[in-house]
Motif scaffolding. Structure first.
Motif, PDB file in Angstrom:
ATOM      1  N   GLU A  65       0.767  -1.244   0.137  1.00  0.00           N
ATOM      2  CA  GLU A  65      -0.234   0.224   0.924  1.00  0.00           C
ATOM      3  C   GLU A  65       0.750   1.548  -0.034  1.00  0.00           C
ATOM      4  OE1 GLU A  65      -4.073  -1.247   2.502  1.00  0.00           O
ATOM      5  OE2 GLU A  65      -1.824  -1.291   3.436  1.00  0.00           O
ATOM      6  N   ILE A  66       1.955   1.520   1.053  1.00  0.00           N
ATOM      7  CA  ILE A  66       2.571   2.464   0.927  1.00  0.00           C
ATOM      8  C   ILE A  66       3.713   2.766  -0.467  1.00  0.00           C
ATOM      9  CG2 ILE A  66       4.818   3.532   1.444  1.00  0.00           C
ATOM     10  CD1 ILE A  66       4.196   1.694   4.195  1.00  0.00           C
ATOM     11  N   ARG A  67       3.834   1.763  -1.229  1.00  0.00           N
ATOM     12  CA  ARG A  67       4.485   1.303  -2.289  1.00  0.00           C
ATOM     13  C   ARG A  67       3.693   2.108  -3.581  1.00  0.00           C
ATOM     14  NH1 ARG A  67       8.148  -1.859  -3.360  1.00  0.00           N
ATOM     15  NH2 ARG A  67       7.351  -3.694  -2.774  1.00  0.00           N
ATOM     16  N   GLN A  68       2.300   1.794  -3.966  1.00  0.00           N
ATOM     17  CA  GLN A  68       1.577   2.290  -4.136  1.00  0.00           C
ATOM     18  C   GLN A  68       1.267   3.965  -4.051  1.00  0.00           C
ATOM     19  OE1 GLN A  68      -2.226  -0.175  -3.497  1.00  0.00           O
ATOM     20  NE2 GLN A  68      -0.569  -2.587  -5.009  1.00  0.00           N
ATOM     21  N   LEU A  69       1.317   4.216  -2.884  1.00  0.00           N
ATOM     22  CA  LEU A  69       1.038   5.689  -2.228  1.00  0.00           C
ATOM     23  C   LEU A  69       1.745   6.515  -3.017  1.00  0.00           C
ATOM     24  CD1 LEU A  69      -1.312   5.291   0.857  1.00  0.00           C
ATOM     25  CD2 LEU A  69      -1.768   6.115  -1.278  1.00  0.00           C
ATOM     26  N   LEU A  70       3.049   5.941  -2.693  1.00  0.00           N
ATOM     27  CA  LEU A  70       4.475   6.756  -3.570  1.00  0.00           C
ATOM     28  C   LEU A  70       4.922   6.903  -4.466  1.00  0.00           C
ATOM     29  CD1 LEU A  70       7.134   5.379  -0.193  1.00  0.00           C
ATOM     30  CD2 LEU A  70       6.575   7.529  -0.738  1.00  0.00           C
ATOM     31  N   ASP A  71       4.049   5.398  -5.723  1.00  0.00           N
ATOM     32  CA  ASP A  71       4.781   5.648  -7.062  1.00  0.00           C
ATOM     33  C   ASP A  71       3.746   6.602  -7.483  1.00  0.00           C
ATOM     34  OD1 ASP A  71       6.411   4.073  -6.223  1.00  0.00           O
ATOM     35  OD2 ASP A  71       5.457   2.497  -7.110  1.00  0.00           O
ATOM     36  N   LEU A  72       2.749   7.176  -6.631  1.00  0.00           N
ATOM     37  CA  LEU A  72       1.354   7.841  -7.618  1.00  0.00           C
ATOM     38  C   LEU A  72       1.549   9.774  -7.271  1.00  0.00           C
ATOM     39  CD1 LEU A  72      -1.577   7.034  -5.740  1.00  0.00           C
ATOM     40  CD2 LEU A  72      -0.668   6.394  -8.039  1.00  0.00           C
ATOM     41  N   TYR A  73       3.018   9.366  -6.718  1.00  0.00           N
ATOM     42  CA  TYR A  73       3.834  11.342  -6.074  1.00  0.00           C
ATOM     43  C   TYR A  73       3.969  11.705  -7.995  1.00  0.00           C
ATOM     44  CZ  TYR A  73       6.588  14.985  -4.877  1.00  0.00           C
ATOM     45  OH  TYR A  73       7.537  15.408  -4.990  1.00  0.00           O
ATOM     46  N   HIS A  74       4.763  10.911  -8.606  1.00  0.00           N
ATOM     47  CA  HIS A  74       4.719  11.573 -10.332  1.00  0.00           C
ATOM     48  C   HIS A  74       3.922  11.587 -11.388  1.00  0.00           C
ATOM     49  CE1 HIS A  74       9.302  12.001  -9.066  1.00  0.00           C
ATOM     50  NE2 HIS A  74       9.116  10.842  -8.078  1.00  0.00           N
ATOM     51  N   MET A  75       2.523  11.813 -10.898  1.00  0.00           N
ATOM     52  CA  MET A  75       1.774  11.241 -11.764  1.00  0.00           C
ATOM     53  C   MET A  75       1.232  12.700 -12.926  1.00  0.00           C
ATOM     54  SD  MET A  75       0.117   8.476 -11.658  1.00  0.00           S
ATOM     55  CE  MET A  75      -1.850   9.160 -12.304  1.00  0.00           C
ATOM     56  N   GLY A  76       2.374  13.867 -12.134  1.00  0.00           N
ATOM     57  CA  GLY A  76       2.101  15.250 -12.984  1.00  0.00           C
ATOM     58  C   GLY A  76       0.304  15.773 -12.843  1.00  0.00           C
ATOM     59  N   ASP A  77       0.248  15.384 -11.926  1.00  0.00           N
ATOM     60  CA  ASP A  77      -1.301  15.983 -11.151  1.00  0.00           C
ATOM     61  C   ASP A  77      -1.230  17.103  -9.609  1.00  0.00           C
ATOM     62  OD1 ASP A  77      -1.441  14.335  -9.730  1.00  0.00           O
ATOM     63  OD2 ASP A  77      -3.612  13.444 -10.047  1.00  0.00           O
ATOM     64  N   GLN A  78      -0.632  17.467  -9.579  1.00  0.00           N
ATOM     65  CA  GLN A  78       0.076  18.202  -8.396  1.00  0.00           C
ATOM     66  C   GLN A  78      -0.571  17.118  -7.501  1.00  0.00           C
ATOM     67  OE1 GLN A  78      -2.351  21.538  -9.066  1.00  0.00           O
ATOM     68  NE2 GLN A  78      -0.168  22.966  -9.436  1.00  0.00           N
ATOM     69  N   GLN A  79      -0.104  16.248  -7.422  1.00  0.00           N
ATOM     70  CA  GLN A  79      -0.564  15.279  -5.978  1.00  0.00           C
ATOM     71  C   GLN A  79      -1.816  14.948  -5.853  1.00  0.00           C
ATOM     72  OE1 GLN A  79       2.278  16.350  -2.740  1.00  0.00           O
ATOM     73  NE2 GLN A  79       3.865  16.017  -3.694  1.00  0.00           N
ATOM     74  N   GLN A  80      -2.429  15.901  -7.015  1.00  0.00           N
ATOM     75  CA  GLN A  80      -3.811  15.104  -6.569  1.00  0.00           C
ATOM     76  C   GLN A  80      -4.633  13.891  -6.181  1.00  0.00           C
ATOM     77  OE1 GLN A  80      -6.526  17.575  -9.183  1.00  0.00           O
ATOM     78  NE2 GLN A  80      -8.541  16.403  -8.226  1.00  0.00           N
TER      79      GLN A  80
END
Length: 133
Positions: A65-80
């Motif tokens: 779960e932590i990995r999945q959340l951390l991986d979302l950091y670089h989505m390009g949507d200002q972390q939304q």
């Protein structure tokens, strides 16, 4: 080493973790320290990730779960996306913790009742018996 990086020892001291913990998170691809030969150098990003990892572990999140959340950091949507996903996971975890707390409170109350019963039984067994008349 620059002022922007920390050695493994400095990271251990700053976050009160062991070198083994840092190597474990690196092996699980949660941290990505720079390498200078055998030396690991942790960046500001690694420090932020470790802070989130430790917080997630404290809340009972799995490493996945932590990995999945951390991986979302670089989505390009200002972390939304990351913030929304973290919010959803946290709400579910809170509901689980509250349920577990209720179950623990019930178990504690039951155990207290059993202890009271045990005290009465012990007290009654310790009273002197009257001789048969």
């Amino acid at each position: 080493m620059t002022a922007d990086t920390l050695t493994i020892r400095q990271m251990c001291d700053a976050f009160e973790v062991t070198p083994r913990t840092l190597r474990f998170y690196e092996a699980k691809e949660l941290l990505f320290p720079l390498r200078e030969g055998q030396k690991r150098l942790f960046t500001k990003s690694d420090r932020a990730r470790l802070k989130l990892i430790l917080r997630g572990k404290r809340f009972g999140f799995s490493l996945e779960e932590i990995r999945q959340l951390l991986d979302l950091y670089h989505m390009g949507d200002q972390q939304q996306t990351q913030i929304a996903a973290a919010y959803d996971v946290a709400r579910a975890r809170l509901a689980d913790l509250e349920l577990r707390r209720e179950e623990l409170n019930e178990a504690i109350d039951d155990l207290k009742d059993q202890l009271k019963w045990g005290e009465k039984m012990i007290a009654s067994m310790n009273q002197p018996r009257r001789a048969a008349e």
